[in-house]
Write a protein that holds these residues in place. Structure first.
Motif, mmCIF file in Angstrom:
data_model
loop_
_atom_site.group_PDB
_atom_site.id
_atom_site.type_symbol
_atom_site.label_atom_id
_atom_site.label_comp_id
_atom_site.label_asym_id
_atom_site.label_seq_id
_atom_site.Cartn_x
_atom_site.Cartn_y
_atom_site.Cartn_z
ATOM 1 N N MET A 1 0.845 -1.179 0.000
ATOM 2 C CA MET A 1 0.000 0.000 0.000
ATOM 3 C C MET A 1 0.893 1.245 0.000
ATOM 4 S SD MET A 1 -3.120 1.189 2.496
ATOM 5 C CE MET A 1 -3.933 -0.351 2.295
ATOM 6 N N LYS A 2 0.547 2.199 -0.823
ATOM 7 C CA LYS A 2 1.323 3.420 -0.945
ATOM 8 C C LYS A 2 0.936 4.406 0.147
ATOM 9 C CE LYS A 2 1.647 3.016 -5.902
ATOM 10 N NZ LYS A 2 1.676 3.660 -7.166
ATOM 11 N N GLN A 3 1.898 5.224 0.538
ATOM 12 C CA GLN A 3 1.603 6.306 1.466
ATOM 13 C C GLN A 3 0.831 7.384 0.702
ATOM 14 O OE1 GLN A 3 4.941 7.882 3.586
ATOM 15 N NE2 GLN A 3 3.771 9.576 4.394
ATOM 16 N N ILE A 4 -0.156 7.967 1.354
ATOM 17 C CA ILE A 4 -1.025 8.956 0.721
ATOM 18 C C ILE A 4 -0.736 10.329 1.312
ATOM 19 C CG2 ILE A 4 -3.419 9.630 0.299
ATOM 20 C CD1 ILE A 4 -4.103 6.620 0.954
ATOM 21 N N ASN A 5 -0.397 11.270 0.463
ATOM 22 C CA ASN A 5 -0.195 12.655 0.876
ATOM 23 C C ASN A 5 -1.337 13.491 0.310
ATOM 24 O OD1 ASN A 5 2.389 12.193 2.133
ATOM 25 N ND2 ASN A 5 3.234 12.010 0.067
ATOM 26 N N ILE A 6 -2.073 14.156 1.192
ATOM 27 C CA ILE A 6 -3.189 14.992 0.746
ATOM 28 C C ILE A 6 -2.830 16.449 0.992
ATOM 29 C CG2 ILE A 6 -5.614 15.577 1.113
ATOM 30 C CD1 ILE A 6 -6.026 12.622 1.807
ATOM 31 N N ARG B 1 -1.711 12.321 -3.465
ATOM 32 C CA ARG B 1 -0.561 11.885 -4.253
ATOM 33 C C ARG B 1 0.238 10.866 -3.455
ATOM 34 N NH1 ARG B 1 0.609 13.907 -9.096
ATOM 35 N NH2 ARG B 1 -0.396 15.823 -9.737
ATOM 36 N N SER B 2 0.871 9.977 -4.175
ATOM 37 C CA SER B 2 1.758 8.998 -3.539
ATOM 38 C C SER B 2 3.100 9.682 -3.264
ATOM 39 C CB SER B 2 1.960 7.795 -4.459
ATOM 40 O OG SER B 2 2.667 8.189 -5.623
ATOM 41 N N THR B 3 3.955 9.012 -2.525
ATOM 42 C CA THR B 3 5.276 9.583 -2.239
ATOM 43 C C THR B 3 6.109 9.742 -3.507
ATOM 44 O OG1 THR B 3 6.039 7.367 -1.668
ATOM 45 C CG2 THR B 3 5.409 8.810 0.152
ATOM 46 N N ASN C 1 4.802 10.881 -6.169
ATOM 47 C CA ASN C 1 4.066 11.963 -6.839
ATOM 48 C C ASN C 1 3.006 11.489 -7.832
ATOM 49 O OD1 ASN C 1 3.604 14.736 -6.736
ATOM 50 N ND2 ASN C 1 4.755 15.072 -8.626
ATOM 51 N N GLU C 2 2.592 10.242 -7.751
ATOM 52 C CA GLU C 2 1.514 9.742 -8.607
ATOM 53 C C GLU C 2 0.181 10.327 -8.127
ATOM 54 O OE1 GLU C 2 -0.729 5.496 -9.588
ATOM 55 O OE2 GLU C 2 1.047 5.525 -8.326
ATOM 56 N N LEU C 3 -0.631 10.826 -9.043
ATOM 57 C CA LEU C 3 -1.951 11.352 -8.707
ATOM 58 C C LEU C 3 -2.880 10.178 -8.405
ATOM 59 C CD1 LEU C 3 -3.920 13.740 -8.425
ATOM 60 C CD2 LEU C 3 -4.341 13.545 -10.897
ATOM 61 N N LEU C 4 -3.297 10.073 -7.155
ATOM 62 C CA LEU C 4 -4.150 8.971 -6.720
ATOM 63 C C LEU C 4 -5.621 9.337 -6.699
ATOM 64 C CD1 LEU C 4 -1.983 7.816 -3.664
ATOM 65 C CD2 LEU C 4 -1.954 6.899 -6.009
ATOM 66 N N GLY C 5 -5.912 10.623 -6.526
ATOM 67 C CA GLY C 5 -7.305 11.054 -6.455
ATOM 68 C C GLY C 5 -7.415 12.515 -6.107
ATOM 69 N N GLY C 6 -8.650 12.940 -5.899
ATOM 70 C CA GLY C 6 -8.899 14.328 -5.547
ATOM 71 C C GLY C 6 -10.337 14.527 -5.126
ATOM 72 N N VAL C 7 -10.612 15.713 -4.624
ATOM 73 C CA VAL C 7 -11.945 16.058 -4.150
ATOM 74 C C VAL C 7 -12.056 17.580 -4.093
ATOM 75 C CG1 VAL C 7 -11.341 16.072 -1.676
ATOM 76 C CG2 VAL C 7 -13.678 15.507 -2.380
ATOM 77 N N VAL C 8 -13.288 18.064 -4.156
ATOM 78 C CA VAL C 8 -13.544 19.487 -3.959
ATOM 79 C C VAL C 8 -14.223 19.637 -2.603
ATOM 80 C CG1 VAL C 8 -14.728 21.536 -4.828
ATOM 81 C CG2 VAL C 8 -13.752 19.876 -6.448
ATOM 82 N N GLN D 1 -7.105 1.294 -1.500
ATOM 83 C CA GLN D 1 -5.913 1.660 -0.733
ATOM 84 C C GLN D 1 -6.186 2.751 0.299
ATOM 85 O OE1 GLN D 1 -2.524 2.389 -3.293
ATOM 86 N NE2 GLN D 1 -3.177 0.799 -4.708
ATOM 87 N N GLY D 2 -7.444 3.108 0.498
ATOM 88 C CA GLY D 2 -7.783 4.112 1.502
ATOM 89 C C GLY D 2 -7.728 5.547 1.028
ATOM 90 N N VAL D 3 -7.580 5.760 -0.269
ATOM 91 C CA VAL D 3 -7.465 7.108 -0.807
ATOM 92 C C VAL D 3 -8.768 7.878 -0.628
ATOM 93 C CG1 VAL D 3 -7.032 8.492 -2.888
ATOM 94 C CG2 VAL D 3 -5.683 6.423 -2.446
#
Length: 172
Positions: free
Chosen positions: A1-6, A62-64, A66-73, A108-110
């Motif tokens: 599982m990748k680390q998620i940076n928001i 983003r992953s560590t 820098n892969e774009l994993l998702g987004g939200v408004v 992955q919990g994104v």
């Protein structure tokens, strides 16, 4: 599982986020096509414009590497939510719009992390409720929202052409 940076999206990321939204949403079974809902697709094409509203913030996951994993408004004031029905008249509430997770990052919990980031912002503003909308085509997100404690609020439902849109809320 990748680390998620928001974090807050940068203007140079809006296009990639809009493209991700277009790919993911249009791939959902039962989701309307561009021809059926051109206005919605135009919104996704230009998602960065939503950040022009005073209380909105576009977040990316983003992953560590820098892969774009998702987004939200995130919408801090429901007057800026921009939907049909009574939603924009709700006081002391914040909103979540256009939550998306890349197909490769599912499970992955994104989505949960993005939702939690919005809840944290809403609590920081003193909001008493979090509001969101989803559709039958977004069954994975629908289930996640319910597991997080969101409940249906039929008075927020509306129809977008042939598409039924369902309202949810969470007391904060």
């Amino acid at each position: 599982m990748k680390q998620i940076n928001i974090r807050e999206a940068q203007p140079n990321e809006y296009k990639a986020l809009g493209q991700l939204m277009l790919r993911v949403f249009s791939s959902l079974e039962g989701f309307p096509s561009r021809a059926e809902h051109p206005t919605y697709y135009a919104l996704l094409d230009n998602v960065g414009k939503l950040n022009e509203k005073v209380s909105t913030e576009i977040l990316v996951a983003r992953s560590t590497d820098n892969e774009l994993l998702g987004g939200v408004v995130f919408v801090g004031n429901m007057q800026d939510y921009s939907s049909k029905g009574v939603t924009t008249t709700i006081q002391n509430a914040s909103g979540i719009r256009l939550l998306v997770v890349s197909l490769a990052a599912r499970g992955q919990g994104v989505g949960k992390a993005l939702t939690e980031a919005c809840l944290q912002r809403a609590r920081g503003l003193g909001s008493q409720q979090m509001i969101l909308h989803t559709t039958q085509a977004m069954k994975v997100a629908w289930g996640m929202y319910e597991r997080m404690g969101f409940a249906r609020l039929p008075s927020l439902d509306f129809r977008q052409g042939d598409l039924m849109v369902y309202g949810f809320y969470l007391d904060l």
